[in-house]
Scaffold this active site. Structure first.
Site, short mmCIF file in Angstrom:
data_model
loop_
_atom_site.label_atom_id
_atom_site.label_comp_id
_atom_site.label_asym_id
_atom_site.label_seq_id
_atom_site.Cartn_x
_atom_site.Cartn_y
_atom_site.Cartn_z
N LYS A 117 0.80 -1.23 0.00
CA LYS A 117 0.00 0.00 0.00
C LYS A 117 0.84 1.28 0.00
O LYS A 117 0.41 2.30 -0.53
CB LYS A 117 -0.95 0.00 1.20
CG LYS A 117 -1.97 -1.14 1.20
CD LYS A 117 -3.01 -0.97 0.10
CE LYS A 117 -4.02 -2.11 0.10
NZ LYS A 117 -4.99 -1.98 -1.01
N GLU A 139 -10.04 5.73 2.89
CA GLU A 139 -10.83 4.61 3.39
C GLU A 139 -9.87 3.48 3.69
O GLU A 139 -8.77 3.44 3.15
CB GLU A 139 -11.83 4.17 2.32
CG GLU A 139 -11.24 3.23 1.24
CD GLU A 139 -10.21 3.90 0.33
OE1 GLU A 139 -10.19 5.14 0.27
OE2 GLU A 139 -9.43 3.17 -0.33
N SER A 406 1.62 -9.69 -1.12
CA SER A 406 1.31 -8.26 -1.01
C SER A 406 1.46 -7.69 0.39
O SER A 406 1.54 -6.48 0.55
CB SER A 406 -0.09 -7.99 -1.55
OG SER A 406 -1.03 -8.79 -0.86
C1 PLP Z 1 -1.85 -7.19 2.11
C2 PLP Z 1 -2.96 -6.80 1.22
N1 PLP Z 1 -3.06 -7.37 0.02
C3 PLP Z 1 -4.04 -7.07 -0.83
C4 PLP Z 1 -5.03 -6.16 -0.50
C5 PLP Z 1 -6.13 -5.93 -1.47
O1 PLP Z 1 -6.04 -4.73 -2.15
P1 PLP Z 1 -5.65 -4.65 -3.69
O2 PLP Z 1 -6.50 -5.64 -4.41
O3 PLP Z 1 -5.94 -3.25 -4.06
O4 PLP Z 1 -4.22 -4.98 -3.81
C6 PLP Z 1 -4.95 -5.51 0.73
C7 PLP Z 1 -5.96 -4.52 1.12
O5 PLP Z 1 -6.07 -4.04 2.18
C8 PLP Z 1 -3.90 -5.85 1.61
O6 PLP Z 1 -3.80 -5.27 2.82
#
Ligand code: PLP
Lengths: 426, 272
Positions: A117, A139, A406
């Site tokens: 993020k 948000e 992620s």
């Molecule tokens: C670690 C992590 N991965 C994925 C996401 C999903 O978001 P996005 O699909 O925008 O990557 C989030 C959302 O809070 C997250 O914290």
């Protein structure tokens, strides 16, 4: 590649042709987005009139500054020295053994803040500063984007307010506390399903009321144009690094890239620079929740229908009258009934393969990564790992797959503990 | 059925009497679908010139807490678009020449099919449609569908709308122009803001009488009506204040229809 919107180049019309190629590094004939903010037919700008001038101002500011060397240098500096980029592309050896192919993990969990993020919040904070805004609102679902916004709020000296659904405040207490420690105000949202979609509604309402001073720092590739473009551009660093790193380590491209999809920011960040490399399969994994047939899931791409939510025309979970459904996922970050318009488009042109993993499968994968790799992954990317595991046998021993990890699972410990406690008792 | 232009005729008649339009809003289905016809009747008896009927949407970003809560109540009572058209038909029967205008969000229109939605408006005696999240840039399909059925697609302008945008909107404006009075969401406010009068003056000056300009958001008292009419508005739109009365007195207490009617009469009086 489909190429019906050649005029997409106008998005960067303020920059001369040569620079465009050099800085974006992609073939701009990929039609995304066109001048109306459309990815094919998806996207656009369905917002109350009062926001239109603000979106125009934002688009203009972004186009003006984004490709300038000064902005790129500043962004690169903060990403490197503050956030810790580049993040490793790590060969997960025991996982590879388990899967029967070469598994690389893109370690966004090691980014400051514990998730991808921050790539986006640093970029947008710099943009907000250049626009003379003094206040950030955002948000958050899992709390990761809220935390990443609180980080840049503190670092760059913005007043920061985070909207978070009451359900998420309860299930992600840890992140609420972290945001407050950094000086952000966390505002629980009591309306609707009390999760991410309602937090976005409330952030939009705040923005409508405080346009002059406030920058709405959206956390995924959702919302009205130009947000899906802006967030994608700031997350592209993930895929750009993967490309460089894998070529260095292996001298060839992976067979497939895997990423989880909530709104879709880590996924588009991972995929974008590979869109033209058609030999690389792009696999997005949505939250299958308790199973698609139960209706308790967040699989907007897989099971949704077209409609408008939060300013964009895209795939949604909704009833036949257009009322938005409550989504479900064990991972708060995937618990959203919509998805980025670019993903909907990429699915439509068959460039993106969309799959799902259930709560149970994600938790199994979570455990596996803990035990085999000494890494506690977030529940969101655990979905991507779960699906990769499911189809791993289709790959040969020396096929390479890359999974974007992620985020870190530090935020999920309460949920996981509760889940496994229950399981062990029954 | 020959097409009547009720909205146009209403404003012409008001102009002759030198009055502004009083345009109350209710959420269809709040507190229950069966009740909406009665409330509409009370509003008409109280002197409403046009009635705005909200078709609830689960994610109303332009609305403040009052109308959000009303939306939630209506949806939990099983309100949906089919029922909204049924109610509109019933209200049409008792409304005489009073124009009916739907107010909703674009996804509601999309899921019925844009053409179908406007066809059904025409069949149900609905005269105009306001779509809270449909800026003029995205409005082409709705605009065409509305035109083909002689329904007025009513556009919204706001304090943030630049003169450049205002000109684009004015070109498409139909029925009346909905002027958002402030930076914010719907909801009753104690007093008017400075920006409200400034906005009305700027917009009416540019509209030059080509389309009636009606002001909404935050208006709840006769004093507010006097002020905005004095600033040049051709009408006032009042939503949250009425929804407040309905939620406060509820369905079961008999007093509510009388209260709504009295309130409407008081507000209407201020437009004269
Ligand atoms: C670690 C992590 N991965 C994925 C996401 C999903 O978001 P996005 O699909 O925008 O990557 C989030 C959302 O809070 C997250 O914290």
């Amino acid at each position: 590649m489909v190429n019906k919107n050649r005029n997409s180049n106008e998005n960067f019309s303020c920059v001369d042709e040569g620079k465009k190629e050099e800085l974006t590094g992609v073939d701009l004939s990929y039609p995304c987005p066109d001048i109306r903010g459309r990815f094919g037919e998806f996207g656009g700008r369905f917002v109350p009139e009062i926001l239109m001038p603000a979106l125009e101002e934002l688009e203009e500011a972004f186009k003006k500054i984004y490709l300038t060397p000064k902005f790129q240098e500043e962004l690169a500096y903060h990403l490197r020295d503050f956030a810790g980029r580049p993040t490793p592309l790590y060969l997960a050896e025991r996982l590879s053994e388990e899967f029967g192919c070469k598994v690389y993990l893109k370690r966004e969990d090691l980014l400051h803040g514990g998730a991808h993020k921050l790539n986006n919040t640093i970029g947008q904070a710099l943009l907000a500063r250049s626009m003379g805004k003094t206040r950030l609102i955002a948000e958050t679902g899992a709390g990761q984007h809220g935390f990443a916004t609180a980080i840049v709020g503190a670092k760059f000296g913005f007043k920061t307010k985070i909207y978070m659904g009451l359900e998420d405040v309860k299930r992600q207490k840890h992140n609420v506390y972290r945001m407050r420690l950094l000086g952000a105000e966390v505002c629980p949202v009591y309306s609707g399903s009390k999760t991410l979609k309602d937090a976005i509604n409330e952030a939009l309402r705040d923005w409508i009321t405080n346009l002059e001073t406030t920058y709405y720092l959206i956390g995924s590739v959702v919302g009205p144009h130009p947000y899906p473009l802006i967030v994608r551009e700031f997350q592209r660093v993930i895929g750009r690094e993967i490309k460089e790193q894998i070529l260095k380590k292996e001298g060839r491209f992976p067979s497939a890239l895997f990423a989880c999809i909530g709104g879709g920011s880590n996924a588009i960040g991972t995929f974008y620079d590979f869109i033209k490399d058609e030999e690389v399969e792009l696999i997005g994994v949505e939250a299958g929740g308790k199973g698609l047939s139960t209706g308790l899931h967040s699989a907007s791409l897989k099971a949704g229908t077209e409609g408008v939510l939060h300013g964009a025309y895209t795939l949604l979970l909704q009833d036949k009258y257009g009322q938005i459904s409550h989504s479900h996922s064990v991972s708060a970050g995937l618990d959203y009934p919509g998805v980025g318009p670019e993903h909907t488009f990429l699915k439509q042109i068959h460039r993106l393969r969309v799959e799902t993993a259930t709560d149970d499968e994600a938790l199994e994968a979570f455990k596996l990564v803990c035990k085999l790799e000494g890494i506690i992954p977030a529940l969101e990317p655990s979905h991507a790992i779960a699906y990769a595991r499911k189809i791993a046998e289709k790959f040969d021993q020396d096929d390479i797959i890359v999974i974007t990890l992620s985020g870190s699972g530090a935020k999920d410990l309460d949920i996981v503990r509760e889940y496994f406690d229950i399981e062990e008792r029954v | 059925m020959t097409m009547v232009e009720r909205i146009k005729q209403t404003f012409e008649a008001l102009k002759e009497k030198n009055e502004a339009a009083f345009i109350p809003f209710i959420t269809l289905g709040d507190p229950a679908p069966s009740f909406s016809v009665k409330i509409a009747k009370a509003l008409i008896e109280g002197g409403a010139d046009i009635i705005e009927l909200g078709i609830p949407f689960s994610d109303p970003v332009a609305d403040g807490p009052t109308i959000q809560a009303s939306t939630t109540r209506a949806l939990s009572q099983g309100m949906n678009t089919d029922k909204a058209f049924e109610l509109a038909k019933k209200i049409r029967k008792i409304a005489g020449k009073t124009p009916l205008v739907f107010l909703t969000y674009y996804n509601i229109v999309l899921q019925r099919g844009v053409k179908n939605f406007f066809k059904d408006c025409s069949l149900s005696g609905v005269d105009g449609v306001i779509i809270a999240d449909l800026p003029v840039e995205e409005a082409e399909p709705a605009f065409k569908a509305a035109k083909s059925k002689n329904i007025n697609l009513i556009f919204i302008v706001a304090p943030s709308t630049s003169d450049r945008r205002l000109n684009i909107v004015l070109e498409k404006a139909d029925g009346f122009l909905y002027v958002v009075s402030l930076y914010g969401t719907t909801g009753a406010r104690k007093s008017l803001q400075e920006i409200t009068k400034k906005t009305i003056k700027r917009i009416t000056k540019r509209a030059k009488g080509t389309v009636p300009c009606c002001v909404g958001f935050g208006i709840s008292k006769p004093e507010h009506v006097l002020e905005v009419v004095r600033a040049g508005a051709d009408g006032v739109i009042v939503g949250s204040a009425i929804v407040d009365i309905i939620s406060k007195y509820g369905e079961l207490k008999n007093g509510v229809l009388e209260k709504v009617k009295l309130y409407a009469a008081e507000m209407k009086e201020a437009t004269k």
